[in-house]
Design a protein around this motif. Structure first.
Motif, short mmCIF file in Angstrom:
data_model
loop_
_atom_site.label_atom_id
_atom_site.label_comp_id
_atom_site.label_asym_id
_atom_site.label_seq_id
_atom_site.Cartn_x
_atom_site.Cartn_y
_atom_site.Cartn_z
N SER A 103 0.83 -1.19 0.00
CA SER A 103 0.00 0.00 0.00
C SER A 103 0.88 1.26 0.00
O SER A 103 1.73 1.40 -0.86
CB SER A 103 -0.97 -0.05 1.19
N GLY A 128 -0.63 -2.74 -4.34
CA GLY A 128 -1.72 -1.82 -4.02
C GLY A 128 -1.25 -0.42 -3.67
O GLY A 128 -1.91 0.28 -2.90
N LYS A 217 -2.10 -4.55 -8.99
CA LYS A 217 -3.41 -3.94 -8.76
C LYS A 217 -4.38 -5.00 -8.27
O LYS A 217 -4.42 -6.11 -8.81
CB LYS A 217 -3.94 -3.31 -10.05
N PHE A 218 -5.17 -4.65 -7.24
CA PHE A 218 -6.16 -5.57 -6.70
C PHE A 218 -7.51 -5.25 -7.31
O PHE A 218 -8.07 -4.16 -7.09
CB PHE A 218 -6.18 -5.46 -5.18
N ASN A 220 -10.56 -6.09 -6.90
CA ASN A 220 -11.72 -5.81 -6.05
C ASN A 220 -11.38 -4.89 -4.89
O ASN A 220 -12.02 -4.94 -3.84
CB ASN A 220 -12.29 -7.13 -5.52
N ASP A 221 -10.39 -4.03 -5.08
CA ASP A 221 -9.91 -3.15 -4.02
C ASP A 221 -10.99 -2.16 -3.58
O ASP A 221 -11.56 -1.45 -4.41
CB ASP A 221 -8.68 -2.38 -4.50
N THR A 222 -11.25 -2.11 -2.28
CA THR A 222 -12.22 -1.16 -1.74
C THR A 222 -11.55 -0.04 -0.94
O THR A 222 -12.23 0.84 -0.42
CB THR A 222 -13.23 -1.87 -0.82
N VAL A 227 -8.75 2.78 -8.15
CA VAL A 227 -7.83 1.64 -8.10
C VAL A 227 -6.78 1.74 -9.19
O VAL A 227 -5.69 1.16 -9.08
CB VAL A 227 -8.63 0.32 -8.20
N GLU A 230 -2.98 2.28 -8.63
CA GLU A 230 -2.04 1.20 -8.33
C GLU A 230 -1.21 0.83 -9.55
O GLU A 230 -0.18 0.16 -9.42
CB GLU A 230 -2.81 0.00 -7.79
N GLU A 272 -2.26 -7.89 -12.09
CA GLU A 272 -3.50 -7.74 -11.36
C GLU A 272 -3.90 -9.07 -10.76
O GLU A 272 -3.56 -10.14 -11.27
CB GLU A 272 -4.62 -7.18 -12.24
N ASP A 276 -9.56 -8.14 -2.53
CA ASP A 276 -9.57 -6.81 -1.95
C ASP A 276 -8.14 -6.37 -1.64
O ASP A 276 -7.18 -7.10 -1.87
CB ASP A 276 -10.44 -6.80 -0.68
N HIS A 277 -8.00 -5.22 -1.07
CA HIS A 277 -6.70 -4.59 -0.84
C HIS A 277 -5.73 -5.52 -0.09
O HIS A 277 -6.02 -5.98 1.01
CB HIS A 277 -6.92 -3.31 -0.04
#
Length: 295
Positions: A103, A128, A217-218, A220-222, A227, A230, A272, A276-277
């Motif tokens: 992150s 991420g 890159k995720f 389903n990142d919330t 997104v 990333e 990818e 999620d994150h």
């Protein structure tokens, strides 16, 4: 002889004596270098998969509590300066290392390679990371768009205040696409390392010294909005609905960071993964990161 002894002591104290390139880790917001449920567990699995490797997990502060606090409140450029000194003084890293950033730790490691001439980073893997910043609160996507949009407009009124920039880490990579000029001139961290105000040629040359820049890159990142950040993408300037890729952005076309040349040299890797994150299957990480970039 003393230096050699110290090197062996450091390596043996980590239970590692291998030919694998050392690895540096930098955790994300609200985490620490060594929690057993996060980076501590990650280090253990990394060692198992590689059959032994020297790992240095960055801690900002004298203990893990300070480390967590500093992920919110310590000015990022001060964190980079401190880390530059620490890594430069580690004999186990003198011949180079790979780096993995989680992150916000991803964009901090990128800033480190750009600003620290006394380290030799080989491959940088960001998981991420918010390379073009964020414009939205974590998990806000679960709320109606009108509410999220109102919240980020309110945040933009305060994010670029100099006092806020000095005391809140996340404000330093807040990127308001509707007010691009304000972002470029007032963003204390991202505006600096993305060469938004002035072109720092050293930043370009040091970033291009990487063998590979791997961006995960995720899907389903919330946590990260948008997104696309990333992968160095972001919202198109002047609005906050439609996004653009890195290759469509002025950062790329004007080549302010040398990313266009790196892309042409196949040094940029856009990966990818479902989830999620920061959530990924270990088998995916072994196949796509360890086998290709860490062995």
């Amino acid at each position: 002889m003393n230096t050699l002894y110290f090197f062996l002591l450091v390596v043996l104290s980590n239970g590692v004596l291998s030919e694998n390139t050392p690895i540096v880790l930098w955790h994300g917001m609200g985490d620490s270098c060594c929690f057993s449920f996060s980076l501590g567990a990650f280090q253990k699995k990394l060692n198992e998969s590689l059959g032994g490797v020297y790992i240095y997990s960055i801690q900002i502060g004298d203990n893990i509590i300070e480390d967590v606090e500093n992920s919110f409140f310590k000015y990022p450029l001060d964190q980079l300066n401190e880390t530059c000194e620490t890594l430069s003084a580690d004999p186990a890293l003198v011949n180079g290392f790979n780096a993995i950033g989680f992150s916000q730790g991803g964009q901090f490691l990128r800033g480190l390679v750009q600003r620290c001439p006394t380290i030799k980073m080989k491959n940088l893997i960001t998981l991420g990371a918010q390379h073009q910043g964020v414009y939205g609160l974590p998990r806000c996507g679960a709320l109606p768009f009108e509410i999220c949009n109102s919240l980020r407009k309110i945040l933009s009124q305060f994010a670029y205040n100099r006092y806020v920039q000095d005391i809140l880490v996340q404000a330093t990579y807040w990127h308001d696409p509707i007010n691009e000029e304000t972002y470029k001139h007032e963003s204390a961290y991202l505006g600096e390392i993305n060469n938004e105000r002035n072109i720092n040629q050293d930043y370009i040359e040091r970033l291009q010294s990487l063998e590979n820049l791997v961006m995960v890159k995720f899907i389903n990142d919330t946590m990260v909005q948008p997104v696309e950040s990333e992968w160095f993408g972001f919202y198109k300037p002047g609005q906050a609905l439609e996004t653009e890729t890195l290759q469509q952005s002025s950062l790329y076309t004007d080549d302010r960071l040398g990313l266009k040349k790196m892309d042409e040299e196949s040094k940029l890797h856009f990966l990818e993964v479902e989830g999620d994150h920061l959530r990924f299957p270990w088998i995916w990480f072994e196949e796509n990161i360890i086998e290709k970039f860490l062995k």
